[in-house]
Design an enzyme around this catalytic site. Structure first.
Site, PDB file in Angstrom:
ATOM      1  N   ASP A  76       0.813  -1.214   0.000  1.00 34.60           N
ATOM      2  CA  ASP A  76       0.000   0.000   0.000  1.00 34.60           C
ATOM      3  C   ASP A  76       0.854   1.275   0.000  1.00 34.60           C
ATOM      4  OD1 ASP A  76      -2.390  -1.480  -0.022  1.00 34.60           O
ATOM      5  OD2 ASP A  76      -2.333  -1.724   2.153  1.00 34.60           O
ATOM      6  N   HIS A 164       5.822 -12.564   6.929  1.00 38.15           N
ATOM      7  CA  HIS A 164       5.655 -12.114   5.545  1.00 38.15           C
ATOM      8  C   HIS A 164       6.990 -11.715   4.950  1.00 38.15           C
ATOM      9  CE1 HIS A 164       6.028  -8.193   7.537  1.00 38.15           C
ATOM     10  NE2 HIS A 164       6.190  -7.626   6.355  1.00 38.15           N
ATOM     11  N   GLN A 166       8.594  -9.396   1.300  1.00 39.64           N
ATOM     12  CA  GLN A 166       8.233  -8.402   0.308  1.00 39.64           C
ATOM     13  C   GLN A 166       8.861  -8.769  -1.029  1.00 39.64           C
ATOM     14  OE1 GLN A 166       8.135  -4.229   1.398  1.00 39.64           O
ATOM     15  NE2 GLN A 166       8.933  -4.726   3.427  1.00 39.64           N
ATOM     16  N   LYS A 314      25.454  -6.444  16.340  1.00 36.16           N
ATOM     17  CA  LYS A 314      26.636  -5.824  15.746  1.00 36.16           C
ATOM     18  C   LYS A 314      26.194  -4.524  15.087  1.00 36.16           C
ATOM     19  CE  LYS A 314      30.372  -4.911  13.395  1.00 36.16           C
ATOM     20  NZ  LYS A 314      31.560  -4.335  14.046  1.00 36.16           N
ATOM     21  N   PHE A 315      26.855  -3.434  15.401  1.00 33.22           N
ATOM     22  CA  PHE A 315      26.567  -2.159  14.755  1.00 33.22           C
ATOM     23  C   PHE A 315      27.499  -1.978  13.562  1.00 33.22           C
ATOM     24  CE2 PHE A 315      24.659  -1.514  18.845  1.00 33.22           C
ATOM     25  CZ  PHE A 315      23.581  -0.689  18.588  1.00 33.22           C
ATOM     26  N   MET A 316      26.916  -1.777  12.386  1.00 36.14           N
ATOM     27  CA  MET A 316      27.726  -1.449  11.208  1.00 36.14           C
ATOM     28  C   MET A 316      27.706   0.068  11.108  1.00 36.14           C
ATOM     29  SD  MET A 316      28.921  -4.163   9.714  1.00 36.14           S
ATOM     30  CE  MET A 316      28.649  -5.948   9.871  1.00 36.14           C
ATOM     31  N   GLU A 320      32.763   0.974   9.661  1.00 37.28           N
ATOM     32  CA  GLU A 320      32.159   0.116   8.640  1.00 37.28           C
ATOM     33  C   GLU A 320      31.583   0.953   7.498  1.00 37.28           C
ATOM     34  OE1 GLU A 320      31.828  -0.096  11.860  1.00 37.28           O
ATOM     35  OE2 GLU A 320      32.442  -2.123  12.401  1.00 37.28           O
TER      36      GLU A 320
HETATM   37  O1  LIG Z   1       8.818  -3.190   5.813  1.00 33.67           O
HETATM   38  P1  LIG Z   1       8.556  -1.771   5.379  1.00 33.67           P
HETATM   39  O2  LIG Z   1       7.679  -1.056   6.340  1.00 33.67           O
HETATM   40  O3  LIG Z   1       8.104  -1.658   3.957  1.00 33.67           O
HETATM   41  O4  LIG Z   1       9.963  -1.002   5.385  1.00 33.67           O
HETATM   42  C1  LIG Z   1      11.194  -1.537   5.754  1.00 33.67           C
HETATM   43  O5  LIG Z   1      11.797  -2.216   4.654  1.00 33.67           O
HETATM   44  C2  LIG Z   1      12.109  -1.413   3.516  1.00 33.67           C
HETATM   45  C3  LIG Z   1      12.794  -2.272   2.487  1.00 33.67           C
HETATM   46  O6  LIG Z   1      13.994  -2.835   2.956  1.00 33.67           O
HETATM   47  C4  LIG Z   1      12.967  -0.210   3.913  1.00 33.67           C
HETATM   48  O7  LIG Z   1      13.110   0.650   2.801  1.00 33.67           O
HETATM   49  C5  LIG Z   1      12.352   0.570   5.080  1.00 33.67           C
HETATM   50  O8  LIG Z   1      13.255   1.566   5.501  1.00 33.67           O
HETATM   51  C6  LIG Z   1      12.073  -0.399   6.236  1.00 33.67           C
HETATM   52  O9  LIG Z   1      11.476   0.292   7.288  1.00 33.67           O
HETATM   53  O1  LIG Z   2      32.575   2.553  19.667  1.00 34.72           O
HETATM   54  P1  LIG Z   2      32.993   1.112  19.810  1.00 34.72           P
HETATM   55  O2  LIG Z   2      32.522   0.532  21.108  1.00 34.72           O
HETATM   56  O3  LIG Z   2      34.452   0.887  19.569  1.00 34.72           O
HETATM   57  O4  LIG Z   2      32.279   0.260  18.648  1.00 34.72           O
HETATM   58  C1  LIG Z   2      31.408   0.762  17.697  1.00 34.72           C
HETATM   59  O5  LIG Z   2      32.126   1.296  16.586  1.00 34.72           O
HETATM   60  C2  LIG Z   2      32.928   0.369  15.854  1.00 34.72           C
HETATM   61  C3  LIG Z   2      33.545   1.080  14.680  1.00 34.72           C
HETATM   62  O6  LIG Z   2      32.597   1.622  13.799  1.00 34.72           O
HETATM   63  C4  LIG Z   2      32.103  -0.831  15.403  1.00 34.72           C
HETATM   64  O7  LIG Z   2      32.956  -1.802  14.842  1.00 34.72           O
HETATM   65  C5  LIG Z   2      31.318  -1.454  16.557  1.00 34.72           C
HETATM   66  O8  LIG Z   2      30.477  -2.472  16.059  1.00 34.72           O
HETATM   67  C6  LIG Z   2      30.508  -0.373  17.255  1.00 34.72           C
HETATM   68  O9  LIG Z   2      29.821  -0.921  18.349  1.00 34.72           O
END
Ligand SMILES: O=P(O)(O)O[C@H]1O[C@H](CO)[C@@H](O)[C@H](O)[C@H]1O
Ligand SMILES: O=P(O)(O)O[C@H]1O[C@H](CO)[C@@H](O)[C@H](O)[C@H]1O
Lengths: 351, 351
Positions: A76, A164, A166, A314-316, A320
């Site tokens: 939608d 679901h 997409q 894991k934070f990218m 990263e």
């Molecule tokens: O599942 P939704 O609400 O469509 O949306 C989600 O997936 C999309 C496709 O990866 C992304 O663009 C959106 O940022 C995310 O919130």
């Molecule tokens: O700030 P920190 O604790 O070193 O770590 C953070 O930044 C790093 C560099 O972008 C990332 O690899 C980690 O995943 C994130 O948690």
């Protein structure tokens, strides 16, 4: 000093993306005091306003049928519409835009909002696979790329817990498959065999990154995995290039390996394991003949963010995003941990 | 139908990354019922156990001095170490790894844990810039790439609210700068001028994506921006290739534009705006002469995740990870909203 991949940092090459990843296994010792996520919500009572529910009325006033298996309907709030005017030609090489046409659909896996793949029966998962094939067949006639993907879990931006996926189909070949098309073609020209067929053979010989396999499929942690518990699901026989190439055995055994892999994932941290998953196969559309992509091998990707527990991902981020992906545990360690997880009994069914 | 970029979906080309981005402005109408984040924490009472604090004892038992300006120390859990054994040569083209050497440092911006760039004085921000230059000068002698980056906010995986950035220096050129080096070199060979110098001139002429400028710097939302309120900060004069090339005026005016841009960011949603920011300039190390990178122009990138409010971010998930980045509001709309935000009085200082 002797090099030990589980102790010593190194970079690994991803031949599909033509990119490197930094592996820093000694960093697993780092304590975590940053943001944690809410634990994925479990078995809440079904929300009667859920627009994906069988029989629900959606935002635009349309009513879903009382469906009993899978159900596909147009998104939608689509990011891609079928008809849009064309942007004017670029007036400068650094300001290029181009037309993007497409369509976005939502596909429910099951009428029950609390259901997930590992809890579904093989027959129910087969229905999902069958519908994926139908969708690719229909949309692949018109569109160059049909991206089937599932965002699972609130942590992955999924706005609805109903099971679901997409389907976003587009007139253009997006970045990721464009690069994969090129790298696989280059390898095929040079070695006369599909990159992923050679790769899979080596992995089956080496064994150290295999998570689970059956007669038709292998799930493994790629040598160049970026996300902590990333896996790739590859077909063992006949080199299918697209979902539409799968035979009956391959479809049934795909349901089997999907159920087992997802049971392992959920059992890893005793939670409904969040991830993005999706399919990559040869491009489609009027410009692609069924036989013109021998360099491709169909595969699914699971990209799950969790690192240490159900709540620590894991934070990218900074390094990263600005320099290069970095991971802590090695792909081999991740594969071993997943191998050790039970694939037959889901934690919710244990007592 | 006439094409309107604020109404009609299209793709835009990022010439620095050789990638496309899908712009779907009509999707701004989509309601949001997915995960929200906790509002960024404000002025909590300073945590006396905070290891970045002046005078604090860190995890390894080392004690920070009573510093009064910036303070740099080695990361206690570095992803890159200076000495590691070399991995053996690859036995197969699909299983390539390579040595990665480096060093990771943490740099505090200010002794006060509740301080942030927009609340700091120009002189205090100048001290940060001066220390960035020192770090690049020292580490750039030995390392090919010195990535200065700041993860700001818990939502960006930042595990400590104390104002700080990180510096990861490596023996290898990471993916992002490797691609940017290639694209800028190709453009330079073809057009005889640096890509970003040409780009900036065009942007200054077109004006529609400029957020703020002073005598030495411009902050703009790139034509190909991926994150909703992404900006790039570019020098107007003399084409510096690295932070070490900046003259005194450029440093002072950089402090000025950083303070103003960050005040705007914080005023946009009345919160301490989370982001990843970092510097990209010509590679360094013994293999790079100061003069061998005329194709580069130094620039800073701000990559902030917030989309709609202090608690609703853009998720780069399924489609974005498997196919191509997607954005809702156009870069021009983002630039306009940021232009309209006050740059002189921070919301915390309004009453
Ligand atoms: O599942 P939704 O609400 O469509 O949306 C989600 O997936 C999309 C496709 O990866 C992304 O663009 C959106 O940022 C995310 O919130
Ligand atoms: O700030 P920190 O604790 O070193 O770590 C953070 O930044 C790093 C560099 O972008 C990332 O690899 C980690 O995943 C994130 O948690």
């Amino acid at each position: 000093m002797e090099f030990k991949p589980t102790e010593h940092q190194h970079v690994r090459y991803n031949p599909l993306k033509d990119e490197w990843i930094l592996v820093s296994p000694h960093r697993c010792l780092r304590p975590w005091s940053g943001q944690t996520e809410e634990s994925p919500t479990e078995d809440q009572s079904p929300d009667l306003n859920n627009p994906l529910r069988s029989g629900a009325t959606r935002a635009n006033g349309q009513k879903n049928p009382i469906y009993t298996s899978t159900y596909v309907f147009p998104n939608d709030f689509p990011a891609l519409l079928a008809r849009v005017p064309e942007p004017p030609p670029a007036d400068h090489p650094l300001f290029q835009s181009s037309q993007a046409k497409g369509t976005c659909r939502v596909m429910c896996f099951h009428p029950d909002s609390t259901m997930t793949i590992p809890l579904m029966t093989i027959a129910e998962i087969e229905a999902v696979i069958e519908e994926w094939v139908n969708q690719l067949k229909e949309l692949g006639r018109r569109f160059t790329w049909v991206q089937i993907f599932e965002n699972k879990g609130a942590i992955m931006g999924c706005s609805n817990p109903h099971p679901h996926c997409q389907i976003w189909a587009s007139s253009f070949l997006p970045n990721e498959p464009r690069i994969k098309d090129r790298t696989q073609k280059d390898y095929y020209i040079k070695h006369g065999k599909p990159l992923l067929v050679d790769y899979l053979n080596e992995e089956l010989r080496k064994e150290e990154r295999i998570v689970i396999e059956n007669t038709e499929w292998v799930a493994l942690v790629p040598y160049w995995a970026t996300w902590p518990y990333e896996t790739m699901v590859l077909p063992k026989n006949g080199s299918p290039q697209r979902l539409t190439d799968l035979n009956e055995d391959q479809k049934t055994m795909l349901a089997d390996i999907m159920k087992k892999l997802n049971t392992k994932y959920d059992n890893l941290f005793n939670c409904s394991f969040p991830y993005c998953m999706g399919w990559h196969g040869a491009p489609t559309g009027p410009n692609h003949l069924p036989s013109d992509s021998p360099h491709w091998l169909l595969h699914a990707l699971y990209l799950p963010p969790l690192l240490r527990s159900a709540t620590v991902k894991k934070f990218m981020v900074g390094y990263e995003m600005l320099a290069q992906p970095q991971r802590d545990l090695t792909p081999e360690q991740a594969a071993q941990r997943l191998r050790e997880c039970d694939h037959s009994v889901h934690y919710k069914n244990k007592n």
